[in-house]
Structure formats: structure tokens, C-alpha cells
Design an enzyme around this catalytic site. Structure first.
Site, PDB file in Angstrom:
ATOM      1  N   HIS A  91       0.902  -1.175  -0.142  1.00 29.94           N
ATOM      2  CA  HIS A  91       0.035   0.024   0.078  1.00 29.94           C
ATOM      3  C   HIS A  91       0.924   1.269   0.004  1.00 29.94           C
ATOM      4  CE1 HIS A  91      -3.571  -2.186   0.400  1.00 29.94           C
ATOM      5  NE2 HIS A  91      -3.624  -2.409   1.440  1.00 29.94           N
ATOM      6  N   CYS A  98       2.703  -9.692  12.235  1.00 31.06           N
ATOM      7  CA  CYS A  98       1.576  -9.124  11.517  1.00 31.06           C
ATOM      8  C   CYS A  98       0.593  -9.857  11.111  1.00 31.06           C
ATOM      9  CB  CYS A  98       2.094  -8.011  10.512  1.00 31.06           C
ATOM     10  SG  CYS A  98       0.470  -7.160   9.940  1.00 31.06           S
TER      11      CYS A  98
HETATM   12  P1  CND Z   1      -3.301  -9.965   0.199  1.00 29.61           P
HETATM   13  O1  CND Z   1      -3.286  -8.841  -1.237  1.00 29.61           O
HETATM   14  O2  CND Z   1      -2.510 -10.854   0.254  1.00 29.61           O
HETATM   15  O3  CND Z   1      -4.719 -10.463   0.210  1.00 29.61           O
HETATM   16  C1  CND Z   1      -5.982  -9.626  -0.455  1.00 29.61           C
HETATM   17  C2  CND Z   1      -6.968 -10.559  -1.124  1.00 29.61           C
HETATM   18  O4  CND Z   1      -8.179  -9.896  -1.628  1.00 29.61           O
HETATM   19  C3  CND Z   1      -6.387 -11.421  -2.321  1.00 29.61           C
HETATM   20  O5  CND Z   1      -6.582 -12.610  -2.242  1.00 29.61           O
HETATM   21  C4  CND Z   1      -7.179 -10.964  -3.379  1.00 29.61           C
HETATM   22  O6  CND Z   1      -7.378 -11.444  -4.488  1.00 29.61           O
HETATM   23  C5  CND Z   1      -8.422 -10.363  -2.692  1.00 29.61           C
HETATM   24  N1  CND Z   1      -9.324  -9.346  -3.419  1.00 29.61           N
HETATM   25  C6  CND Z   1      -8.877  -8.117  -4.060  1.00 29.61           C
HETATM   26  N2  CND Z   1      -9.905  -7.485  -4.527  1.00 29.61           N
HETATM   27  C7  CND Z   1     -11.096  -8.091  -4.048  1.00 29.61           C
HETATM   28  C8  CND Z   1     -12.401  -7.883  -4.301  1.00 29.61           C
HETATM   29  N3  CND Z   1     -12.829  -6.776  -5.114  1.00 29.61           N
HETATM   30  N4  CND Z   1     -13.278  -8.674  -3.827  1.00 29.61           N
HETATM   31  C9  CND Z   1     -12.998  -9.823  -3.255  1.00 29.61           C
HETATM   32  N5  CND Z   1     -11.745 -10.174  -2.832  1.00 29.61           N
HETATM   33  C10 CND Z   1     -10.573  -9.385  -3.253  1.00 29.61           C
HETATM   34  O7  CND Z   1      -3.297  -9.038   1.417  1.00 29.61           O
HETATM   35  P2  CND Z   1      -2.991  -9.198   3.003  1.00 29.61           P
HETATM   36  O8  CND Z   1      -3.763 -10.499   3.340  1.00 29.61           O
HETATM   37  O9  CND Z   1      -1.672  -9.059   3.080  1.00 29.61           O
HETATM   38  O10 CND Z   1      -3.765  -7.834   3.714  1.00 29.61           O
HETATM   39  C11 CND Z   1      -5.120  -7.610   3.585  1.00 29.61           C
HETATM   40  C12 CND Z   1      -5.360  -6.495   3.938  1.00 29.61           C
HETATM   41  O11 CND Z   1      -5.005  -6.149   5.328  1.00 29.61           O
HETATM   42  C13 CND Z   1      -4.595  -5.025   3.482  1.00 29.61           C
HETATM   43  O12 CND Z   1      -5.400  -4.078   3.047  1.00 29.61           O
HETATM   44  C14 CND Z   1      -3.633  -5.023   4.378  1.00 29.61           C
HETATM   45  O13 CND Z   1      -2.958  -3.677   4.371  1.00 29.61           O
HETATM   46  C15 CND Z   1      -4.132  -5.097   5.605  1.00 29.61           C
HETATM   47  C16 CND Z   1      -3.673  -5.188   6.906  1.00 29.61           C
HETATM   48  C17 CND Z   1      -4.317  -4.746   8.063  1.00 29.61           C
HETATM   49  C18 CND Z   1      -3.553  -4.754   9.181  1.00 29.61           C
HETATM   50  C19 CND Z   1      -4.207  -4.209  10.501  1.00 29.61           C
HETATM   51  O14 CND Z   1      -3.455  -4.221  11.495  1.00 29.61           O
HETATM   52  N6  CND Z   1      -5.547  -3.932  10.384  1.00 29.61           N
HETATM   53  C20 CND Z   1      -2.200  -5.348   9.448  1.00 29.61           C
HETATM   54  N7  CND Z   1      -1.807  -5.829   8.248  1.00 29.61           N
HETATM   55  C21 CND Z   1      -2.452  -5.751   7.031  1.00 29.61           C
HETATM   56 ZN    ZN Z   2       0.925  -5.984   7.564  1.00 33.22          ZN
END
Ligand code: CND
Ligand code: ZN
Length: 375
Positions: free
Chosen positions: A52, A175
Site C-alpha cells: 500500500h 503482523c
Molecule cells: P493480500 O493482497 O495478500 O490479500 C487480499 C486478497 O483480497 C487477495 O486474495 C485478493 O484476490 C482479494 N481481493 C482483491 N480485491 C477483491 C475484491 N474486490 N473482492 C474480493 N476479493 C478481493 O493482502 P493481505 O492479506 O496481506 O492484507 C489484507 C489487508 O489487510 C490489506 O489491506 C492490508 O493492508 C491489511 C492489513 C491490516 C492490518 C491491521 O493491523 N489492521 C495489518 N496488516 C495488513
Molecule cells: Zn501487515
């Protein structure tokens, strides 16, 4: 020869600007000041939050050393550090636990006033950075900066873990795993026999599924536009998998029909406004709980009809699965060592640190869950 007290020259992946690959550079890492800890990194996962930053969705000062899901060994400590010592195995804390501020003392809250999500200073707590490259100061990221052979963190942002823990696996506890798992068991407090919908099946979303299963959910409906993610989701506990692209109506309507009005718990684990709204609408209007886990695009807003909440829904979110990090991480590592939680299924690729750009290519192509980079 001891390196304590001296600057260390080492390799790091520097992000000079958004929309560009990382550049592997020689950087200088200054010794830790008072209440700081210098860590020799052993392994780091690659999380979408790092990406991001590259895409400009998460704004943090650049140039920077990114990375926030690592594990390593303490090389040296600054004056006054008491909780870790050289040689200890540690995990840097993306959500620090100061234990002193009002929100740190609140029993159910994990967001210390000293967190980097709000401030995004890209510095140590004292406002300076320990990294220099080509004569320029380089920012840190979320107080962790794990994409470097050596990093320096504030003492409130590091937890000592079991000396026997395999760092190339437990780095995920820094994380992705904890964020997802905690979002289910601690933030949503998923109940036995309940129904859940998990939007997004990356490393974090699959960890939500592990949490829902552990909490005893009866139905776990996994939602993703990449059907290649479904096999792993089922292996980890999803009872059904659906692809929004297979339907000619909104996915929230599909979920409402599948569950007689909506699931008990829904999770957005992608980081998109449209799917945050779909997840909210897919939980039951009267008692559903929807948790935002994904990081939304910078400076974008959702417009919401308050009726969606007036009928009784709960909409919430949390950083790092709601866990107080310094307390929770050693326990989660102990749970992994006791085989109570799985991490191996989340690790699809292991690469040398220098191949970091390949790890991001795999993430963009939807081919990896977690890539672990080894130093
Ligand atoms: P990753 O990119 O591996 O997974 C995201 C998934 O979403 C993928 O499998 C995509 O195919 C799917 N996807 C994308 N667009 C769509 C859609 N429109 N509809 C359905 N599915 C879709 O990401 P990750 O698992 O590493 O991280 C997921 C999120 O969590 C991301 O936004 C990250 O920044 C966030 C996060 C939050 C926190 C926190 O503390 N809250 C910590 N780390 C990561
Ligand atoms: Zn993270």
C-alpha cells in the site's frame, strides 16, 4: 569483534519513491540510543500494507525502509533497556505497547498513543532516524523497518520470544497472522456455532479463517475474486467459497440469501471501500458484527446511511487484531510452539532477501499467500 556502540554498514531495501521497485542499497545503521534496541533481522514476511505504501494508498514519509512482519536477534541495546538483551530472539511490534498512556492502560484497547498509524512520522520516538544511505537520512516505517539486515526499534516496539522459536515462521506473528486471528477471536469475538464471511483470502484473511474456526464457527464463507485462493481457504477451515465475479448481483445479496438475512460476523480483509460496504451489508441487520481489517486507501471516505447501524449492526475495526502486542506476541509464539496454531500453510514462498521485488511481483500476481524473505 563486537559491533555494539558502532554504526553498522549493511544491506537494506530502500523505497525512494512510490510506484517504483525497491533498491537494494548499502545503508548505515546507527547504534541504538537510550531505550532503543538494534536487531539483526533473520526473516521477514511481505504484507499488503507494505505494498500500500508503494501504490500510494498508505502515506508515510519516503525514502524509507519498509517491512513490518519480521523476526530477529538483538545485536545491542541502548541505555536503560531492560526487557531484552543481546542474543534474545525478538519480534518488532508494528503496534507498540507503551503500557503508560491512557489507551494502553484501558484493558480492551491496544492502540498506544505512541503508535505510528496516527503520527506516521517515519522516525524513532525521539523524532530522528537511525538509517543513512548515500549521505541521506532514510525514514523508518511503522517503527519496525524489517526490510534491512539490521534495524533499530524503540523498546516499546519489541517483544522477546521463545529462544527455540523458528524465526522464519514466527515472523508472521509480527503482523499477518496475529492481525487476522485476533480480528476473529478478540475483536469480533466470534461465537461457537456462528456464521462468518471473510472478504479477501491473503495471509491476513486466511488467518481470520483460522481464528473463526478456532472460535467454533459453524459456517465460514470465504469470498475472493481469485478462485486460486479457495483450496487453501478450505484447508484452513472455510466451509464454502464464493467468487463475486460468478454472480450478476451484489455479493452481499448472495450472502444474505445463503444465510437467511446475513451472517453473524463479517470481515473485510482487502482494503477497499466497496468491499467494506459489502461486508457491512452482508452481516445481519439486527445483530451482525462487521470488522474492518483491510487498510483503506488514503484520504477516501464512505458515505453511510445511518439506518444500516440503527437497526442494531455493529461496525468496528482494529489494528493488529486488537492485541496488546508486547503481552500477546510471546503467548502466540508459545501457542505456535505447542502446535495450537498453524503458520506453515500461510507460507507459500521463501526467497533470499535480495529478491524482494520478486516477492512483490508474486503478491501482485495473486500467486503467493506469504513470501518469507531470509537474510
Ligand atoms: P493480500 O493482497 O495478500 O490479500 C487480499 C486478497 O483480497 C487477495 O486474495 C485478493 O484476490 C482479494 N481481493 C482483491 N480485491 C477483491 C475484491 N474486490 N473482492 C474480493 N476479493 C478481493 O493482502 P493481505 O492479506 O496481506 O492484507 C489484507 C489487508 O489487510 C490489506 O489491506 C492490508 O493492508 C491489511 C492489513 C491490516 C492490518 C491491521 O493491523 N489492521 C495489518 N496488516 C495488513
Ligand atoms: Zn501487515
Amino acid at each position: 569483534m563486537s559491533t555494539a556502540g558502532k554504526a553498522i554498514k549493511c544491506k537494506a531495501a530502500v523505497l525512494w519513491e512510490t510506484h517504483k521497485p525497491f533498491s537494494i542499497e548499502e545503508i548505515e545503521v546507527a547504534p541504538p540510543k537510550a531505550h532503543e534496541v538494534r536487531i539483526k533481522m533473520v526473516a521477514t514476511g511481505v504484507c499488503r500494507s507494505d505494498d500500500h505504501v508503494i501504490s500510494g494508498n498508505f502515506v508515510t514519509p519516503l525514502p524509507a525502509v519498509l517491512g513490518h512482519e519480521g523476526a530477529g536477534i538483538v545485536e545491542s541495546v541502548g541505555e536503560g533497556v531492560t526487557s531484552v538483551k543481546p542474543g534474545d530472539k525478538v519480534i518488532p511490534l508494528v503496534s507498540p505497547q507503551c503500557g503508560k498512556c491512557k489507551s494502553s492502560k484501558q484493558p480492551e484497547n491496544n492502540l498506544s498513543r505512541k503508535n505510528q498509524y496516527g503520527r506516521r512520522s517515519g522516525t524513532m520516538l525521539d523524532g530522528t532516524t537511525r538509517f543513512t544511505c548515500r549521505g541521506k537520512p532514510i525514514h523508518n516505517f511503522l517503527g519496525t523497518s524489517t526490510f534491512s539486515q539490521y534495524t533499530v526499534v524503540d523498546e516499546i516496539a519489541v517483544a522477546k520470544i521463545d529462544g527455540a522459536a523458528p524465526l522464519e515462521k514466527v515472523c508472521l506473528i509480527g503482523c499477518g497472522f496475529s492481525t487476522g486471528y485476533g480480528s476473529a477471536v478478540k475483536v469480533a469475538k466470534v461465537t461457537p456455532g456462528s456464521s462468518c464471511a471473510v472478504f479477501g483470502l491473503g495471509g491476513v484473511g486466511l488467518s481470520v479463517i483460522i481464528g473463526c474456526k478456532t472460535a467454533g464457527a459453524a459456517r465460514i464463507i470465504a469470498v475472493d475474486i481469485n478462485k486460486d485462493k479457495f483450496a487453501k481457504a478450505k484447508e484452513l477451515g472455510a466451509t464454502e467459497c464464493i467468487n463475486p465475479l460468478d454472480y450478476n448481483k451484489p455479493i452481499e445479496e448472495v450472502l444474505q440469501e445463503m444465510t437467511d438475512g446475513g451472517v453473524d460476523f463479517s470481515f473485510e480483509v482487502i482494503g477497499r471501500l466497496d468491499t467494506m460496504m459489502s461486508a457491512l451489508l452482508s452481516c445481519h441487520a439486527a445483530y451482525g458484527v462487521s470488522v474492518i481489517v483491510g487498510v483503506p486507501p488514503n484520504a477516501q471516505n464512505l458515505s453511510v446511511n445511518p439506518m444500516l447501524l440503527l437497526l442494531g449492526r455493529t461496525w468496528k475495526g482494529a489494528i493488529f487484531g486488537g492485541y496488546k502486542s508486547k503481552d500477546a506476541i510471546p503467548k502466540l509464539v508459545a501457542d505456535f510452539m505447542a502446535k495450537k496454531i498453524p503458520l506453515e500453510p500461510l507460507i507459500t514462498h521463501v526467497l533470499p532477501f535480495e529478491n524482494i521485488n520478486e516477492a512483490f511481483d508474486l503478491l501482485h500476481a495473486g500467486k503467493s499467500i506469504r513470501t518469507v524473505l531470509m537474510f
